[in-house]
Write a protein that holds these residues in place. Structure first.
Motif, PDB file in Angstrom:
ATOM      1  N   HIS A 105     -41.208 -25.804   3.205  1.00  0.00           N
ATOM      2  CA  HIS A 105     -41.659 -26.621   4.343  1.00  0.00           C
ATOM      3  C   HIS A 105     -40.986 -26.161   5.628  1.00  0.00           C
ATOM      4  CE1 HIS A 105     -43.731 -28.912   1.469  1.00  0.00           C
ATOM      5  NE2 HIS A 105     -42.812 -29.840   1.181  1.00  0.00           N
ATOM      6  N   ALA A 131     -42.740 -24.603   8.993  1.00  0.00           N
ATOM      7  CA  ALA A 131     -42.555 -25.184  10.327  1.00  0.00           C
ATOM      8  C   ALA A 131     -42.241 -24.092  11.348  1.00  0.00           C
ATOM      9  CB  ALA A 131     -41.430 -26.221  10.301  1.00  0.00           C
ATOM     10  N   ASN A 153     -39.818 -31.876  10.565  1.00  0.00           N
ATOM     11  CA  ASN A 153     -40.075 -31.566   9.157  1.00  0.00           C
ATOM     12  C   ASN A 153     -39.135 -32.363   8.247  1.00  0.00           C
ATOM     13  OD1 ASN A 153     -41.163 -29.612   6.940  1.00  0.00           O
ATOM     14  ND2 ASN A 153     -38.951 -29.449   6.781  1.00  0.00           N
TER      15      ASN A 153
END
Length: 758
Positions: free
Chosen positions: A590, A594, A658
């Motif tokens: 993740h 980002a 995030n």
């Protein structure tokens, strides 16, 4: 000349510059005293025992106190006369005489280096003047108290009090003098903004009372602007100081100081011939007054010039010669010699000897140069030294501290040179993205110092000053011609006037013809220059297109590399059955996504410097929805303005969002509970912005405290907030609410408009 040499040259000069400020306070002692001591003694002998006699005794005492040279007999005579004046004033109950005698005693003890009694007498004068409401004498007593050994803050406090009471007493000239001294004090302490403010206030007050001898304050303003790196302003004030000194026939040691600082400005502007010319004029005056310390100061400036010209051995020879002919026990002077020797041996690649002098300097100034002033100059040499011996941890610590100090002083020249060596260090370690950034900063700041409007200002100042000199010479020649003409007979005058008229006419015709030829030649040269400029502009356009293509390619490759890492992590996760490891890999994926979104946007956009955060946040949230399949459980509400941020701020903010959304999805709505997560990014005034990520979930546990913030995600958010110089706040508010406030970096700001709320 390589970079290290150039930097060392400026380092050595900067510390010399700071030492010359310390000498300014002693210049007035060389001024010629107008009092005639023999006449004063005759007047005192015939005077009645009244207040007039007390004042005469005080004047004679002041004469011996301020007499050129520090002789014990003069100080003893001053003390005797001051004591007589005080006794007479006390017998007459003449309060001004008593206060003046107290103040004079404090000055005499100061000259005798008896600090304890000097402070005691100064405090006594303050108390007596205050109790008898003698404002001007109270101000003078505070001014005297400020001269005694104390931290600079204490000195400044007493000078501020002196200024306040001089103002109340209407003593404008003394108020202006003290403002100048306070400005000089702040200049020594490298508080350049405060120094410039007080010096300009002093200058305005001097002009208001039509005070003519402004060369001292102009000289100090030149020094302050040199510290700031504002060389056009520095040169302007330096030349004004020279012009004013010559206009008022100032041939004191102060003229040597002025010539020295004109030379310093030219040195910074890399006009070596002009710097050398002014320094030789300065050293001649210093030798005339037999001022050893000032001769050494200017000699060490010349030593710095030799270092710049790659004549390190000649510089070493000059330093050793001064040590023999002009020895000193002054610790500051000794540290200056160590500083120059450190730089000479470093340039000569004699690291063993350079290390010896480095340790001496580090012991005195501190490894971060946070003691005894001269922090910027010392840090510049320390950074070059750490880079040369490849101690990169020490180098990066030093260069970051140096850049912060130079930015605070507004000195773009120092920052430019720092970024150049920073670029070299990054390149040698393979940090190519940082290297590109630091090289761009170096070029930008360097161009702002040496090109464009500033260069035009500097050239204009030089031409204006030289023109005024020529005008004065022409006026002088005209006056001499008139005096000569008076002595000539009328017949001779008429005859020669006729001949002169013919000659002048011929010369005038020749001059017109010559000017025509020069103008024609000048026009041809201008046309050639215009063509070269056009060619250079075309080349610059091509280079700009190539640079943009290169940056897009870099962003594209960074994005692809991040996608490859994400894929590798995804492949790795297929071989793991540990839930914690799988979670860690998923979190890393993740975070990388980002960051890759930013580089994707940059290579797809025409704007290579800034990111549209409203688009970015929308894309990031869409990705998080797909990853966690939260459409039926969690509703995301976006309220963001169309804010453009550079990569340095966009990446940390993206990672913070995030982490916060990741935590909200995992922990805010347990057992399938439904809820809302809102993301808000808005301007709060000027360049200030705030990011709020809030949910209406279960929030933090009641017993949650700071000791529980040791998770990777929480530390990441707080660390990333510090990276953008922001403030991090987290609290329960109908769920968990995280607020990040920060100031937008406007250095690479592109065009941006307010966006509609999503």
């Amino acid at each position: 000349m390589n970079y290290n040499t150039a930097k060392t040259n400026r380092n050595s000069l900067y510390i010399l510059f700071m030492f010359t400020i310390l000498l300014m306070g002693n210049i007035q002692s060389y001024a010629q005293l107008t009092e005639d001591p023999n006449q004063l003694k005759i007047t005192i002998a015939g005077a009645k025992s009244n207040s007039d006699k007390a004042e005469l005794l005080l004047r004679l005492s002041s004469f011996y106190l301020n007499k050129v040279g520090e002789f014990k007999t003069d100080l003893d005579e001053a003390a005797t006369l001051s004591k007589q004046a005080r006794q007479l004033s006390e017998s007459l109950k003449y309060k001004p005489g008593i206060a003046k005698a107290m103040l004079l005693e404090a000055k005499i003890y100061r000259e005798k280096n008896d600090t304890l009694n000097a402070v005691k007498k100064a405090n006594e004068a303050i108390s007596y003047s205050k109790s008898n409401n003698m404002l001007e004498l109270l101000a003078e007593s505070y001014a005297e108290r400020s001269l005694h050994e104390a931290p600079i803050e204490e000195k400044a406090k007493y000078k501020e009090l002196a200024i306040q009471f001089f103002k109340k007493a209407g003593a404008k000239e003394k108020q202006a003098n003290t403002l100048k001294e306070l400005g000089e004090l702040y200049s020594i302490n490298e508080s350049v903004e405060k120094a410039e403010t007080h010096l300009k206030e002093s200058l305005a007050l001097y002009k208001a009372i039509k005070y003519q001898k402004l060369q001292g304050v102009y000289n100090l303003l030149s020094e302050v602007n040199t510290q700031k790196g504002n060389y056009p302003e520095s040169l302007k004030y330096a030349l004004l100081a020279e012009k004013t000194a010559l206009a008022v026939n100032d041939n004191s040691l102060q003229l040597s100081s002025i010539y020295n600082h004109v030379g310093l400005v030219y040195y910074y502007l890399r006009q070596n011939d002009d710097a050398e010319k002014y320094w030789y004029k300065a050293i001649e005056i210093a030798k005339y007054y037999k001022d050893t310390e000032y001769v050494r100061t200017i000699g060490e400036n010349l030593c710095s010039l030799l270092i710049r010209q790659r004549k390190e051995k000649d510089a070493l020879k000059l330093i050793k010669e001064m040590q023999v002919k002009f020895p000193t026990s002054n610790i500051e002077r000794q540290m200056k010699e160590n500083y120059l020797l450190f730089n000479i041996y470093r340039i000569l690649q004699n690291n063993a000897t350079a290390t010896i002098y480095y340790k001496k300097l580090a012991d005195y100034y501190g490894e971060n140069a946070d003691r005894n002033g001269n922090s910027i100059a010392i840090l510049r040499s320390f950074a070059s030294y750490h880079y040369q011996i490849k101690k990169f941890d020490d180098f990066y610590r030093t260069i970051k501290h140096l850049d912060a100090l130079a930015a605070g002083a507004g000195n773009n020249l120092i920052r430019a040179e720092s970024y150049l060596i920073w670029f070299k260090a990054d390149s040698s370690r393979g940090n190519y993205l940082d290297a590109i950034k630091h090289y761009q900063l170096y070029k930008s700041l360097s161009d702002s110092v040496f090109k464009g409007e500033k260069s035009k200002q500097i050239n204009s100042l030089q031409i204006e000053f030289e023109s005024e000199k020529k005008d004065k010479n022409i006026d002088l020649l005209k006056q001499q011609a008139k005096l000569q003409e008076i002595t000539i007979n009328n017949d001779v005058i008429i005859r020669y006037l006729f001949i002169a008229s013919v000659i002048i006419l011929v010369l005038f015709i020749l001059l017109l013809y010559n000017r025509f030829r020069l103008k024609k030649k000048s026009n041809e040269q201008l046309e050639i220059k215009r063509q070269k400029i056009d060619e250079q502009n075309e080349l610059n356009k091509k280079m700009l297109i190539e640079k943009e293509w290169l940056l897009k390619e870099i962003h594209h490759r960074v994005k692809n590399n991040l996608q490859i890492v994400i894929s590798l992590l995804n492949t790795q996760s297929a071989y793991l059955d540990n839930e914690d490891a799988l979670t860690a890999i998923q979190n890393s994926q993740h975070r990388m996504h980002a960051m890759s979104l930013i580089h994707q946007k940059l290579y797809q956009s025409d704007n290579l410097a800034n990111i549209d955060m409203s688009w970015y946040i929308y894309e990031l949230i869409s990705y998080m929805r797909e990853c966690f399949d939260t459409d039926n459980q969690i509703k995301f509400v976006l309220d963001t303005e169309k804010v453009y941020l550079d990569v340095g701020q966009a990446v940390p903010l993206g990672l913070i969002i995030n982490e916060a959304i990741n935590n909200a999805i995992k922990y805010a709505f347990p057992s399938g509970k439904k809820g809302n997560v809102s993301i808000e990014l808005k301007n709060t005034g000027a360049s200030n912005y705030q990011l709020i990520i809030a949910d209406d979930g279960v929030g933090l546990p009641e017993n949650f405290d700071d000791t529980e913030r040791n998770s990777l995600g929480m530390n990441l958010m707080m660390g990333l907030t510090d990276q953008i110089d922001g403030e991090y706040d987290m609290k329960n508010e109908n769920g968990l609410r995280i607020k990040i406030t920060f100031t937008k970096n406007t250095e690479f700001e592109g065009a941006a408009e307010n966006a509609e709320i999503i």
